[in-house]
Design a protein around this motif. Structure first.
Motif, mmCIF file in Angstrom:
data_model
loop_
_atom_site.group_PDB
_atom_site.id
_atom_site.type_symbol
_atom_site.label_atom_id
_atom_site.label_comp_id
_atom_site.label_asym_id
_atom_site.label_seq_id
_atom_site.Cartn_x
_atom_site.Cartn_y
_atom_site.Cartn_z
ATOM 1 N N ILE A 1160 0.846 -1.208 0.000
ATOM 2 C CA ILE A 1160 0.000 0.000 0.000
ATOM 3 C C ILE A 1160 0.879 1.255 0.000
ATOM 4 O O ILE A 1160 0.637 2.221 -0.758
ATOM 5 C CB ILE A 1160 -0.937 -0.028 1.227
ATOM 6 C CG1 ILE A 1160 -1.927 -1.194 1.121
ATOM 7 C CG2 ILE A 1160 -1.670 1.302 1.366
ATOM 8 C CD1 ILE A 1160 -2.882 -1.101 -0.038
ATOM 9 N N MET A 1161 1.888 1.254 0.836
ATOM 10 C CA MET A 1161 2.767 2.422 0.926
ATOM 11 C C MET A 1161 3.467 2.682 -0.408
ATOM 12 O O MET A 1161 3.584 3.835 -0.848
ATOM 13 C CB MET A 1161 3.799 2.202 2.036
ATOM 14 C CG MET A 1161 4.712 3.387 2.280
ATOM 15 S SD MET A 1161 6.037 2.991 3.442
ATOM 16 C CE MET A 1161 7.024 1.896 2.439
ATOM 17 N N LYS A 1162 3.942 1.620 -1.071
ATOM 18 C CA LYS A 1162 4.606 1.805 -2.361
ATOM 19 C C LYS A 1162 3.641 2.383 -3.401
ATOM 20 O O LYS A 1162 4.025 3.255 -4.186
ATOM 21 C CB LYS A 1162 5.168 0.472 -2.845
ATOM 22 C CG LYS A 1162 6.391 -0.017 -2.068
ATOM 23 C CD LYS A 1162 6.831 -1.394 -2.493
ATOM 24 C CE LYS A 1162 7.176 -1.445 -3.959
ATOM 25 N NZ LYS A 1162 7.634 -2.786 -4.365
ATOM 26 N N THR A 1163 2.417 1.884 -3.394
ATOM 27 C CA THR A 1163 1.425 2.407 -4.355
ATOM 28 C C THR A 1163 1.183 3.894 -4.108
ATOM 29 O O THR A 1163 1.157 4.702 -5.057
ATOM 30 C CB THR A 1163 0.122 1.611 -4.228
ATOM 31 O OG1 THR A 1163 0.393 0.224 -4.434
ATOM 32 C CG2 THR A 1163 -0.892 2.094 -5.254
ATOM 33 N N LEU A 1164 1.002 4.277 -2.850
ATOM 34 C CA LEU A 1164 0.756 5.684 -2.531
ATOM 35 C C LEU A 1164 1.970 6.545 -2.819
ATOM 36 O O LEU A 1164 1.852 7.702 -3.266
ATOM 37 C CB LEU A 1164 0.348 5.811 -1.061
ATOM 38 C CG LEU A 1164 -0.990 5.158 -0.677
ATOM 39 C CD1 LEU A 1164 -1.193 5.223 0.831
ATOM 40 C CD2 LEU A 1164 -2.154 5.838 -1.390
ATOM 41 N N LEU A 1165 3.172 6.015 -2.567
ATOM 42 C CA LEU A 1165 4.377 6.786 -2.901
ATOM 43 C C LEU A 1165 4.489 7.002 -4.398
ATOM 44 O O LEU A 1165 4.952 8.056 -4.851
ATOM 45 C CB LEU A 1165 5.616 6.061 -2.376
ATOM 46 C CG LEU A 1165 5.928 6.214 -0.885
ATOM 47 C CD1 LEU A 1165 7.123 5.361 -0.502
ATOM 48 C CD2 LEU A 1165 6.206 7.673 -0.536
ATOM 49 N N GLY A 1166 4.088 5.988 -5.181
ATOM 50 C CA GLY A 1166 4.092 6.172 -6.630
ATOM 51 C C GLY A 1166 3.145 7.278 -7.058
ATOM 52 O O GLY A 1166 3.478 8.093 -7.930
ATOM 53 N N ALA A 1170 4.187 10.906 -8.815
ATOM 54 C CA ALA A 1170 3.568 11.398 -10.052
ATOM 55 C C ALA A 1170 3.025 12.811 -9.865
ATOM 56 O O ALA A 1170 3.078 13.642 -10.791
ATOM 57 C CB ALA A 1170 2.454 10.441 -10.486
ATOM 58 N N TYR A 1171 2.506 13.115 -8.670
ATOM 59 C CA TYR A 1171 1.987 14.464 -8.398
ATOM 60 C C TYR A 1171 3.114 15.489 -8.352
ATOM 61 O O TYR A 1171 3.034 16.559 -8.964
ATOM 62 C CB TYR A 1171 1.206 14.436 -7.085
ATOM 63 C CG TYR A 1171 0.835 15.806 -6.559
ATOM 64 C CD1 TYR A 1171 -0.204 16.545 -7.133
ATOM 65 C CD2 TYR A 1171 1.528 16.371 -5.493
ATOM 66 C CE1 TYR A 1171 -0.541 17.802 -6.654
ATOM 67 C CE2 TYR A 1171 1.196 17.627 -5.003
ATOM 68 C CZ TYR A 1171 0.158 18.344 -5.586
ATOM 69 O OH TYR A 1171 -0.159 19.585 -5.123
ATOM 70 N N TYR A 1172 4.191 15.173 -7.635
ATOM 71 C CA TYR A 1172 5.261 16.151 -7.464
ATOM 72 C C TYR A 1172 6.139 16.292 -8.696
ATOM 73 O O TYR A 1172 6.811 17.310 -8.852
ATOM 74 C CB TYR A 1172 6.133 15.777 -6.255
ATOM 75 C CG TYR A 1172 5.593 16.301 -4.953
ATOM 76 C CD1 TYR A 1172 5.737 17.638 -4.605
ATOM 77 C CD2 TYR A 1172 4.926 15.459 -4.065
ATOM 78 C CE1 TYR A 1172 5.223 18.124 -3.409
ATOM 79 C CE2 TYR A 1172 4.417 15.934 -2.869
ATOM 80 C CZ TYR A 1172 4.570 17.268 -2.540
ATOM 81 O OH TYR A 1172 4.071 17.759 -1.371
ATOM 82 N N VAL A 1173 6.182 15.287 -9.571
ATOM 83 C CA VAL A 1173 6.992 15.404 -10.791
ATOM 84 C C VAL A 1173 6.498 16.558 -11.650
ATOM 85 O O VAL A 1173 7.280 17.290 -12.256
ATOM 86 C CB VAL A 1173 6.985 14.065 -11.561
ATOM 87 C CG1 VAL A 1173 7.409 14.274 -13.003
ATOM 88 C CG2 VAL A 1173 7.901 13.069 -10.878
#
Length: 1645
Positions: A1160-1166, A1170-1173
């Motif tokens: 779950i954490m990896k999915t949310l970090l992805g 994507a938002y901050y890029v």
């Protein structure tokens, strides 16, 4: 011996209470020194253990933590006396050990006496029983458990082994045995199980062990789980781990939990594949047969993983059908292969259920790989590939182009034309097989199956692969039968360059010039050249007759093929023999020497030379086995008189004899003496045998007794050098030398074998890589060693190996001196050996210098070589390995010009790693030709006392003496030194002196006049200025000495602390408390509220629990959890505090499934990346604004808890204690909070406060602190200051009395009073404020020890306050200190301690006479306190080592990085690569924000999150400076400081670049290390989930999480209903059911 006195339960309780509580530490074993354990008992209600030992009684917690101890002996007793009270009743009584013969939990449960004896059991028929199990060792303990419906017996034997036995009906089986106690120590019959039946307590004479009944999680896969044959363990298929049956959620369903004792007890496997392989160009279906496949729910699915490609699986019974990946998803074939094999894994979610291998083949790759026989390889391969002969294509599945015949694969049984036998091919070479060079020959080859080309025009060609040339010959086909024929190659002469007699040349045939016919086997034509290898006539005539070689004298005589030589040029007789060399040239008179004769025409065979050789007129017998045709004769000489000399003669029949130009001499060797005359029996002694004519013969061998002595070349006429071999026992042995068959013995001087040398001690055990450190080696019989060495084996890089040389003999030629040994030589296997020669000081002492080693090499072994005795350094030093440290680095004394030195000052040289590999006494420092005496050597500083006068330069090349530091082999020149010269009077002429005197008199008068005018105004200012100068000078001289003294005191204190910690351990928080403090900072000790804890709610409790359990199950649905998180974060009223709180609640709720939480954490970090890029990548993870950022913080806290306890916790705790110790050594203002010793300038006490250290004797009664006395009041010294307030004294006393006790278990300072006791009845209660407090001008001063005039050595006691009798530990400790006393006003009175506030009385301002004086006073008041900033430097220098150690532990210097860190950083690298981020600074910021600033800075600032300690405000201020330094070290930007920079940043300005390098190296090492695989991380997470079973409050966390869901219930339901997949899974409906249960509402769902 009489038994000890009986213990009833009340007496036992009293004795246990006399023993103080020790710190609670997790343990699986308990042992105690100087006693023997006899009995073990357990309280059935609480699970408390009691261990009865000799003279001791221990109370243990269920996890074997020591809770209390009582001393039960020795006691006065005698077997000759009845029990007595007064020792006078038994004069023969003496101190006797209490052996604890009986240990009962409650005597009432075991009544004694005849009236309680059961009735005897008797019968007429005897009972008979057969053994179920027999063991090799006697059984000393038996216990049995009924667990999970199975009967398991535990048998302990007399050798300390515990056997686990499965009792299965009438059968029994030992499925596991383990060594529990020390070998040979019997297991006690007191074999107990805990109340839960999950652990067994095993008692031996030395220890108590807590052994798990079943250790299922230790088996990583299904095979090992079932092979263990543990009846309590099975494989939970859909969880993918080995568990107890109750831990597998679906164990009741068929095939969900596999058990090794079932009839079909094996792991799930793929029984068959259809098809077994597939062409990579096509995409199709493959069917797997998996017996016993478990059944899934309607909304659950299997999927197939072909490597990295996933496809949905369709299940029908045991058959599973999956779609193969398309060609573009397959990896390329490995080089040199025609297929690629992938793992095919049947998966349920992320769990592998069954696995096999599946291959994807490429038919067209086969003909590329098999050039010599493409058709045979194509149709004969494992794959279904067919061959098109006319188009030369290897195809799959389909037929060849229309009109072309197809040769089918061997696997196609329905076709007649199939297999390699149907291919067009060349079968063999029809003739000739041998082809002479230079003679025209026509080659013929036998072919088959050329009917495939019938009717098609084509030409044939033969191809010969000559060396360096591919030769083409036109060929013709002659049909013989229907499917066979002959191909004739055009006649050709061959002239290849040949280095050997025969040359096999590969040959093949093509149709046209490109379509190659298959070779049925490897075909080659053998070319031969008679001239090669037949250099003379005898060689030529001895050649194989089938070759037709003759010796031809036409032109240049040579050996030729017969037809190539004119008939008249053939030579039938060969010339006379020619002798080139003979070896050796000397031999013994006895003969028997093997003599080697080299030349040409020395016969065609051995019969020619059998009787043809003579040496100096004596016959010589040739050796048939060593004879080489025409080139070499080896013969054995005959005896001859000494001195006989002459040539060698070879006479072959019908030819003139050949005579040598060299002469052979018979000479008699003589042995005269040897040296040395003794050596160790292990051998290896270099022995020199002196004599005459020792260079006799070629086969010289030496012997010492019966053992050979290996000769070292060369052998000289006067000396032979050899090395002795090992001898079985000491003693004398004769030395003899064998010359061929002759032997000489040195009878007069035997060689004596002595006992082997022994090494008993070696020190020191560390050195710099530069080497040269003196190692003192002590032992016995060391003087028998001839050449002792200290060597080190190294793993070196290619460059370092190239720097080393091959080992060579020390003697190069006779008469030449022995060369010096090489420093480093290459060994086999890529190792490098560096050695130094030791000097023999005496028979008991060797002096060795440590070898220098290259910087990049890794030492593998350090050892001593004592001739043939090899001793590892660790064996010689008592187990201490020899370590190499990096070479020290010293900073130059001055960056510009020579360093100025004032006579009498101590020189301070800064550096790095100065004392890691050398001691102070071994360092030599020279200034010119004089020595600078080394006074102190630390890790970063060297202090030396220079000579009082300026020394002369060591060499005449420079005018100033050089400062040189010698550390072993390292010579470090730090620049020139110049002494500050004292001014000397100059010699002036008399006239100049008179003129100067008159001028000076006039000038003096003017100056006096001006001085008198100005004196009144400047007198005060001058006095102040001089005072400042004196302060500056004193501070400059004293700050260095103060740093050194403070550091020495601190190291002494830390050494004492380390010894204390060995007994009590570091007070780590238990995992539950640690998790609560990290997850919910600032929530106190009760972050979660209990679920329905009030009265009258029992009826509601069951449905609520049911609902929360369903919510826990629903959280395991990834879609639901992600939708919930996204929906909550979209709500405008969902604050940042709410986000962090919910993230922590999720961390608790999913604590048992850390693999899922990580996903779950990896999915949310992805998603976050994507938002901050698209916004600004460098801002990601900068703060904790989203739930995923808090989840990351919690995840790191969980994963790094073990690393904190094992690695980083100790240096962090030592830093904390060092800071506390330093702060407490100086005065601290209790009102303002300012301290003399600090790193924070805002907390610096900028005044000179006179203080005096005192040592108070604290009366400590039984049960307090770390006291271990039985009922006696002891005096414990406590260090305080006379300026301390009473509260400060109480805190320091508590710290020292309870130094081995966690803070939460100590009494609170505010609950105790401090009593000063003098004499028998003198008790005075001290307090901060009382009637004696001094109040003046509205200022009340807090009372101190100085106020009460408490002397040094006074006796004090801590007693409970009268109004507060509760002295137990604080109920909710947080590790934080109570706030400082408020500097407020009470009734117009202000409190002060050391200094008053800065506000001045109005009267003082009115007395200022002028504006100028006020300005001057203000400037002085500002400048003078800045002097005290040097206290910050002193504090910083004292703590430097502990700061360095902490940073190095955090950054994993010399230690593997935790797998969680590697996994996280690899994931961040993947995110950067996925989003095309190539800026290294951005990736550095991500890693820094995610780990160092997120976790480690928090740990540095708040050690109370990790340890059970008190952190005062002043310690917290110091930690804030250190944490800020760590933050500055993690940034990439350059650290710039200037005059206006804050003092806190200036303090560590020099160290921050070094810390930056540590961080960069940390990131680089992680990047270069092997990747952390998904399986490894999941295994580690599963272990964490199982290890931290005490994770707090799962149900309470779910309840509070539901409260947040309830706040946004409608929005969450809407989001779930809008998602199509969520609709199929009915997620909204399931949430509504949960709400109905939790809120106790009726629902129609």
């Amino acid at each position: 011996m009489a038994p000890g006195p009986p213990f009833g339960p009340r007496l036992l309780l009293v004795l246990l209470l006399l023993w103080p509580l020790l710190p609670l530490t997790q343990a699986h074993r308990f042992s105690a020194l100087n006693t023997t354990f006899n009995h073990l008992a357990m309280a059935p209600t609480r699970g408390t253990l009691y261990v009865g030992a000799v003279n001791r009684l221990f109370q243990l917690s269920p996890d074997l933590r020591l809770e209390a101890m009582a001393v039960t002996g020795p006691v006065f007793d005698s077997p000759d006396c009845v029990p007595f009270r007064d020792p006078a009743e038994c004069p023969q009584a003496k101190l006797t050990d209490n052996a604890n013969q009986l240990l009962l939990d409650s005597p009432d449960s075991y009544p004694c006496g005849d009236e309680h004896t059961p009735s005897p059991i008797a019968g007429r028929q005897p009972l008979e029983a057969g053994p179920l199990l027999q063991l090799m060792q006697p059984i000393s303990a038996v216990a049995a458990l009924q667990v999970d419906g199975h009967m398991v017996a535990f048998l302990g034997d007399t050798q300390g082994q515990l056997h686990k036995v499965f009792l299965n009906g009438s059968q029994s089986q030992v499925y596991h045995s383990q060594q529990v106690g020390p070998p040979g120590s019997a297991i006690s019959p007191d074999l107990l199980a805990d109340s839960s039946g999950s652990h067994l307590y095993v008692l031996t004479a030395q220890q108590v062990d807590r052994v798990p009944v079943a250790a299922c999680p230790q088996f990583p896969d299904c095979t090992s789980c079932l092979q263990a044959q543990d009846p309590l363990c099975g494989w939970c298929v859909l969880q993918g781990r080995c568990t107890r049956k109750g831990q597998c959620g679906r164990a009741a369903q068929p095939n969900q939990w596999l058990w090794s004792y079932e009839e079909d007890g094996h792991c799930l496997h793929v029984q068959s594949l259809l098809p077994a392989h597939y062409p990579r160009q096509k995409q199709g279906q493959v069917t797997l047969s998996v017996p016993r496949l478990p059944t899934l729910a309607a909304d659950e699915y299997f999927h197939c993983a072909f490597g990295d490609y996933n496809s949905l699986a369709y299940v029908e019974g045991p058959n599973v059908t999956c779609v193969t990946p398309p060609q573009e998803e397959l990896p390329p074939n490995p080089s040199g292969t025609d297929h690629v094999t992938l793992s095919l894994v049947l998966m349920f979610e992320d769990v592998a259920v069954a696995a096999t291998n599946f291959s994807f083949y490429n038919c067209s790759a086969i003909q590329v790989l098999e050039v010599a026989s493409p058709c045979r390889a194509c149709v004969g391969s494992l794959w279904r590939c067919h061959w098109c002969p006319q188009s030369s294509l290897c195809v799959y599945g389909e037929h060849c182009p229309e009109g072309e015949m197809t040769i089918y694969s061997t696997q196609e049984a329905d076709f007649q034309v199939r297999g390699p036998g149907a291919c067009p091919q060349v079968e063999s070479l029809a003739g000739p097989l041998l082809v002479p060079v230079g003679w025209e020959s026509r080659l013929a080859l036998r072919v088959r199956n050329l009917q495939h080309f019938r009717g098609l025009p084509a030409s044939y060609h033969c191809w010969l692969e000559l060396p360096g040339d591919l030769q083409e010959l036109p060929a013709s086909l002659e049909e013989m039968t229907e499917d066979t024929g002959l191909i004739y190659c055009q006649a050709q002469q061959f002239h290849p360059s040949m280095a050997q007699l025969e040359l096999p040349v590969p040959i093949y045939v093509t149709r046209g010039k490109e379509q190659r016919l298959d070779n049925a086997r490897t075909l080659h034509v053998t070319l031969y050249d008679c001239a090669v290898g037949h250099s003379d006539c005898s060689h030529c005539q001895a050649a194989n007759g089938s070759l037709g070689c003759l010796w031809c004298s036409d032109g240049q005589p040579a050996c030729r093929y017969g037809p190539l030589c004119p008939p008249g040029a053939v030579e039938l007789l060969c010339p006379m023999p020619s002798i080139d060399t003979i070896e050796p040239l000397t031999g013994p008179p006895e003969g028997g020497l093997a003599l080697t004769i080299l030349g040409s025409n020395l016969g065609r065979d051995f019969a020619d030379v059998q009787d043809a050789v003579s040496v100096a007129g004596q016959p010589c017998s040739p050796d048939h086995s060593l004879y080489r045709t025409s080139a070499r004769i080896v013969c054995v000489t005959s005896p001859a008189p000494n001195g006989t000399t002459g040539p060698i003669q070879v006479a072959i029949k019908s030819r003139p004899p050949g005579v040598s130009t060299q002469h052979f001499t018979y000479q008699d060797p003589v042995l005269l003496s040897l040296s040395p005359r003794w050596g160790p029996r292990a051998g290896g002694t270099q022995l020199t045998i002196h004599g005459q004519h020792l260079q006799t013969g070629g086969n010289i061998r030496a012997f010492v007794g019966s053992q050979p002595c290996l000769i070292q070349e060369p052998v000289c006429p006067e000396a032979i050098v050899c090395h002795t071999m090992p001898q079985a026992s000491p003693g004398e042995a004769m030395v003899r030398v064998v010359f061929g068959h002759a032997q000489r013995t040195l009878w007069a001087i035997p060689f004596r074998y002595t006992a082997n040398p022994q090494l008993l001690a070696a020190e020191p055990s560390v050195s710099f890589r530069g080497g040269g450190r003196l190692i003192r080696v002590r032992g016995k019989d060391l003087d028998v060693v001839q050449r002792p060495l200290l060597s080190v084996w190294l793993e070196a890089t290619a460059e370092e190996q190239a720097a080393g040389t091959e080992p060579q003999d020390l003697r190069s030629s006779c008469g030449a001196p022995a060369s010096a040994p090489q420093a480093c030589v290459q060994l086999e296997g890529g190792l490098l050996q560096c050695s130094t020669v030791c000097s023999i000081n005496s028979s008991n002492l060797l002096l060795c210098l440590s070898p220098a080693v290259p910087d990049g090499a890794h030492p593998r072994r350090v050892f001593f070589t004592l001739d043939n005795v090899h001793v590892d350094f660790a064996s010689a030093s008592g187990g201490q390995d020899f370590l190499y440290h990096p070479n020290p680095r010293l900073a130059p004394l001055s960056q510009e010009g020579p360093a100025l030195l004032k006579s009498g000052n101590v020189l301070d040289v800064e550096g790095e790693g100065l004392n890691l590999g050398i001691s102070k006494e071994e360092v030599r420092v020279h200034i010119g030709d004089s020595e600078c005496l080394v006074k102190t050597l630390t890790l970063t500083h060297l202090y030396c006392e220079p000579p009082p006068r300026a020394p002369q330069p060591a060499n005449g090349s420079s005018t100033l003496p050089q400062f040189v530091v010698q550390m072993g082999n390292l010579r470090l020149a730090l620049g020139p030194v110049q002494y500050e010269a004292e001014s000397e009077p100059s010699a002036f002429p008399v006239e100049a002196q008179v003129g100067l005197g008159m001028g000076a008199a006039v000038l003096t008068a003017a100056i006096l006049l001006l001085t008198l005018m100005y004196r009144h105004k400047s007198k005060q200012a001058l006095r102040d200025y001089q005072k400042v100068l004196v302060q500056l000078e004193n501070l400059e001289i004293g700050v260095g000495d103060q740093c050194r003294k403070e550091f020495t005191d601190l190291m002494t204190e830390m050494t004492d602390l380390s010894s204390d910690l060995e007994g009590s351990g570091i007070p780590f928080l238990d995992y539950r408390t640690y998790a609560e403090r990290v997850f919910f900072p600032g929530h106190g000790c009760c972050p979660l509220q209990p679920v329905l804890g009030g009265p009258g709610e029992e009826g509601h409790r069951a449905p609520v629990r049911q609902g929360l359990t369903q919510l826990s199950n629903l959280l395991n649905c990834k879609l639901f959890l992600l939708t919930l998180i996204h929906t909550l974060e979209e709500q405008p009223t969902f604050s940042q505090r709410d986000r962090c709180h919910v993230a922590s609640l999720l961390s608790l709720a999913l604590h048992g499934k850390l693999e899922y939480l990580t996903d779950i954490m990896k999915t949310l970090l992805g998603d976050l990346a994507a938002y901050y890029v698209h916004k600004n990548p460098k801002l990601m993870l900068r703060r904790t604004e989203t739930m995923v950022e808090k989840l990351l913080t919690n995840w790191l806290s969980i994963c790094l808890y073990a690393f904190l306890r094992e690695a980083a916790g100790e240096p962090l705790y030592m830093l904390l204690r060092a800071i506390q110790y330093q702060v407490d050594k100086g005065p601290v203002d209790a009102v303002t909070g300012k301290a003399k010793r600090t790193l924070n300038d805002s907390r610096l006490l900028r005044e000179d406060v006179e203080f005096r250290p005192l040592t108070l004797m604290v009366l400590v009664g039984p049960g307090a602190g770390g006291a271990t006395w039985n009922g006696e009041v002891q005096r414990v010294p406590a260090r305080v200051l006379d300026t301390d307030t009473i509260t400060q004294v109480k805190e320091k006393v508590l710290d020292q009395v309870y130094k081995g006790t966690p803070f939460s278990q100590r009494p609170a300072a505010h609950a105790l009073d401090l009593e000063w006791r003098a004499g028998l009845a003198g008790h005075l209660t001290l307090s901060d404020e009382d009637l004696t407090s001094v109040t003046q001008n509205h200022w009340k001063r807090l009372n101190t020890l100085q106020h009460y005039k408490v002397p040094d050595g006074a006796t004090v006691a801590l007693v409970p306050q009268l109004h507060n009798g509760d002295t137990i530990s604080q109920s909710c400790p947080s590790g934080e200190n109570i706030p400082m006393l408020e500097d407020g006003e009470e009734g117009g009175v202000r409190l002060w301690h050391l200094v008053k506030g800065t506000e001045e009385p109005e009267g003082a301002k009115a007395r200022r006479s002028s504006l100028r004086e006020r300005e001057r006073e203000r400037a002085r008041a500002k400048a003078i306190p800045e002097i005290y900033l040097t206290r910050l430097l002193s504090m910083k220098g004292t703590l430097q080592k502990f700061v360095d150690d902490t940073f190095q532990a955090i950054l994993s210097v010399n230690r593997p990085v935790p797998i969680a860190v590697k996994y996280l950083f690899d994931f961040l690298d993947e995110l950067a690569e996925k989003h095309g981020i190539e800026d290294p600074e951005t990736l550095h910021i991500w890693k820094t924000n995610s780990l160092l600033l997120r976790f480690w800075v928090n740990a540095l600032k708040n050690p109370q999150l990790i340890f059970d300690v008190r952190v005062s405000d002043n310690v917290d201020a110091v930690l804030a400076v250190i944490a800020q330094t760590f933050i500055d070290s993690c940034t990439i930007s350059e650290h710039k400081v200037g005059r206006d920079s804050p003092v806190n940043k200036l303090l560590y300005a020099r160290e921050i670049p070094r810390y930056k390098q540590l961080v960069e190296r940390y990131y680089s090492d992680i990047r270069q290390s092997s990747p952390a695989s998904y399986q490894e991380m999941n295994s580690a997470l599963a272990e964490l989930s199982g290890s931290y079973t005490s994770a707090p409050h799962c149900l309470e966390a779910l309840h509070e999480l539901y409260n947040h869901i309830h706040r946004y219930y409608d929005q969450i339901i809407s989001a779930l209903e809008e998602d199509p997949v969520g609709q199929k899974m009915q997620l909204a409906c399931r949430l509504q059911q949960i709400a109905a249960l939790v809120e106790n509402k009726v629902t129609d769902l």
